[in-house]
Design an enzyme around this catalytic site. Sequence first.
Site, PDB file in Angstrom:
ATOM      1  N   ASP A  13      40.112  45.839  40.358  1.00  0.00           N
ATOM      2  CA  ASP A  13      40.355  45.120  39.089  1.00  0.00           C
ATOM      3  C   ASP A  13      40.242  45.986  37.818  1.00  0.00           C
ATOM      4  O   ASP A  13      39.564  45.588  36.859  1.00  0.00           O
ATOM      5  CB  ASP A  13      39.396  43.926  38.971  1.00  0.00           C
ATOM      6  CG  ASP A  13      39.569  42.898  40.083  1.00  0.00           C
ATOM      7  OD1 ASP A  13      40.445  43.085  40.936  1.00  0.00           O
ATOM      8  OD2 ASP A  13      38.809  41.909  40.098  1.00  0.00           O
ATOM      9  N   ASP A  51      43.036  41.072  39.943  1.00  0.00           N
ATOM     10  CA  ASP A  51      42.639  39.674  39.735  1.00  0.00           C
ATOM     11  C   ASP A  51      43.829  38.994  39.042  1.00  0.00           C
ATOM     12  O   ASP A  51      44.389  39.565  38.083  1.00  0.00           O
ATOM     13  CB  ASP A  51      41.379  39.684  38.846  1.00  0.00           C
ATOM     14  CG  ASP A  51      40.499  38.461  38.999  1.00  0.00           C
ATOM     15  OD1 ASP A  51      40.434  37.886  40.102  1.00  0.00           O
ATOM     16  OD2 ASP A  51      39.846  38.081  37.997  1.00  0.00           O
ATOM     17  N   HIS A  53      45.140  35.241  37.922  1.00  0.00           N
ATOM     18  CA  HIS A  53      44.876  33.804  37.848  1.00  0.00           C
ATOM     19  C   HIS A  53      46.029  33.012  37.227  1.00  0.00           C
ATOM     20  O   HIS A  53      46.612  33.430  36.224  1.00  0.00           O
ATOM     21  CB  HIS A  53      43.626  33.541  37.004  1.00  0.00           C
ATOM     22  CG  HIS A  53      42.372  34.138  37.553  1.00  0.00           C
ATOM     23  ND1 HIS A  53      42.086  34.166  38.901  1.00  0.00           N
ATOM     24  CD2 HIS A  53      41.300  34.724  36.934  1.00  0.00           C
ATOM     25  CE1 HIS A  53      40.908  34.751  39.071  1.00  0.00           C
ATOM     26  NE2 HIS A  53      40.411  35.107  37.906  1.00  0.00           N
ATOM     27  N   HIS A  86      41.160  34.673  31.580  1.00  0.00           N
ATOM     28  CA  HIS A  86      41.416  36.111  31.757  1.00  0.00           C
ATOM     29  C   HIS A  86      42.473  36.324  32.833  1.00  0.00           C
ATOM     30  O   HIS A  86      42.719  35.450  33.650  1.00  0.00           O
ATOM     31  CB  HIS A  86      40.113  36.848  32.110  1.00  0.00           C
ATOM     32  CG  HIS A  86      39.509  36.413  33.427  1.00  0.00           C
ATOM     33  ND1 HIS A  86      38.822  35.235  33.564  1.00  0.00           N
ATOM     34  CD2 HIS A  86      39.528  36.986  34.649  1.00  0.00           C
ATOM     35  CE1 HIS A  86      38.428  35.103  34.814  1.00  0.00           C
ATOM     36  NE2 HIS A  86      38.848  36.140  35.502  1.00  0.00           N
ATOM     37  N   LYS A 111      44.543  38.710  44.029  1.00  0.00           N
ATOM     38  CA  LYS A 111      43.558  37.722  44.488  1.00  0.00           C
ATOM     39  C   LYS A 111      43.246  36.774  43.351  1.00  0.00           C
ATOM     40  O   LYS A 111      43.473  37.102  42.183  1.00  0.00           O
ATOM     41  CB  LYS A 111      42.290  38.429  44.980  1.00  0.00           C
ATOM     42  CG  LYS A 111      41.603  39.208  43.865  1.00  0.00           C
ATOM     43  CD  LYS A 111      40.385  39.941  44.357  1.00  0.00           C
ATOM     44  CE  LYS A 111      39.707  40.716  43.262  1.00  0.00           C
ATOM     45  NZ  LYS A 111      39.153  39.898  42.176  1.00  0.00           N
ATOM     46  N   CYS A 156      33.037  41.480  41.310  1.00  0.00           N
ATOM     47  CA  CYS A 156      34.059  41.749  42.324  1.00  0.00           C
ATOM     48  C   CYS A 156      33.740  42.948  43.205  1.00  0.00           C
ATOM     49  O   CYS A 156      34.049  42.935  44.399  1.00  0.00           O
ATOM     50  CB  CYS A 156      35.426  41.859  41.662  1.00  0.00           C
ATOM     51  SG  CYS A 156      35.972  40.255  41.022  1.00  0.00           S
TER      52      CYS A 156
HETATM   53  C1  VGL Z   1      35.700  39.561  37.802  1.00  0.00           C
HETATM   54  C2  VGL Z   1      34.680  37.808  36.757  1.00  0.00           C
HETATM   55  C3  VGL Z   1      35.830  37.053  36.853  1.00  0.00           C
HETATM   56  C4  VGL Z   1      35.598  40.951  38.334  1.00  0.00           C
HETATM   57  C5  VGL Z   1      36.863  38.823  37.920  1.00  0.00           C
HETATM   58  O1  VGL Z   1      36.648  41.623  38.473  1.00  0.00           O
HETATM   59  O2  VGL Z   1      34.467  41.381  38.617  1.00  0.00           O
HETATM   60  N1  VGL Z   1      34.617  39.044  37.241  1.00  0.00           N
HETATM   61  N2  VGL Z   1      36.908  37.569  37.427  1.00  0.00           N
HETATM   62 ZN    ZN Z   2      38.714  36.422  37.553  1.00  0.00          ZN
END
Ligand code: VGL
Ligand code: ZN
Length: 209
Positions: A13, A51, A53, A86, A111, A156
């Site tokens: 990420d 990541d 969403h 995010h 993901k 993550c």
């Molecule tokens: C993450 C919070 C929400 C991460 C992703 O990449 O650690 N943390 N989404």
């Molecule tokens: Zn996230």
Amino acid sequence: MQLQPTDALLVIDVQNDFMPGGALAIPDGDAIVPLINTLAKKFDHVILTQDWHPAQHISFATTHPNKNPFEVIKVPYGPQTLWPEHVLQHTEGAAFHPALHIPHAELILRKGFRRHIDSYSAFLENDHHTPTGLAGYLRERNLTRLFLCGLAYDFCVRYSAIDGHKLGFETIVIEDATRPVNLPNTVAETNTALATNRIARILSKEFNT
Ligand code: VGL
Ligand code: ZN
């Protein structure tokens, strides 16, 4: 650190929204990008996670009435920390940091794309049941030892390391190539969880010997 053909670097990420100034900014998140580029050159096999969403994702505070970011709520699969909106799919915030330069990366694994399940781990979504497909991919490709770096150490990276270990991969976290979100206790909990699972934490300088 002697690398083997069955090793892979898993870069978690490294996306704009997790950088200073981003929607879910991680302090100094951008500081690890040059180091990750350098580490990646040492690996034959590199996998990136992203990541990713949809709007009204379950992890967004704005999806739930009267909730604020960083509160924990109960959802059908258990506790869920709420976040600012995010990495909305296909936005600049979801793009990789522009300085991330790993042309030989072999897989980009997305993901967290299901509206009703978050996914910290690169292996299993937050219901601890729904697979992302990464374990199958790694097994088919005979990649057996994983070095983890990226964001965030206490979310993550943590859950990816633990699930990878539980799924039978040798899993090692390159600690100085990660940064934490650092909510109350989350770094201490991560250190304990990694130690309990006997997941090694190393420093990147160990690759120079
Ligand atoms: C993450 C919070 C929400 C991460 C992703 O990449 O650690 N943390 N989404
Ligand atoms: Zn996230």
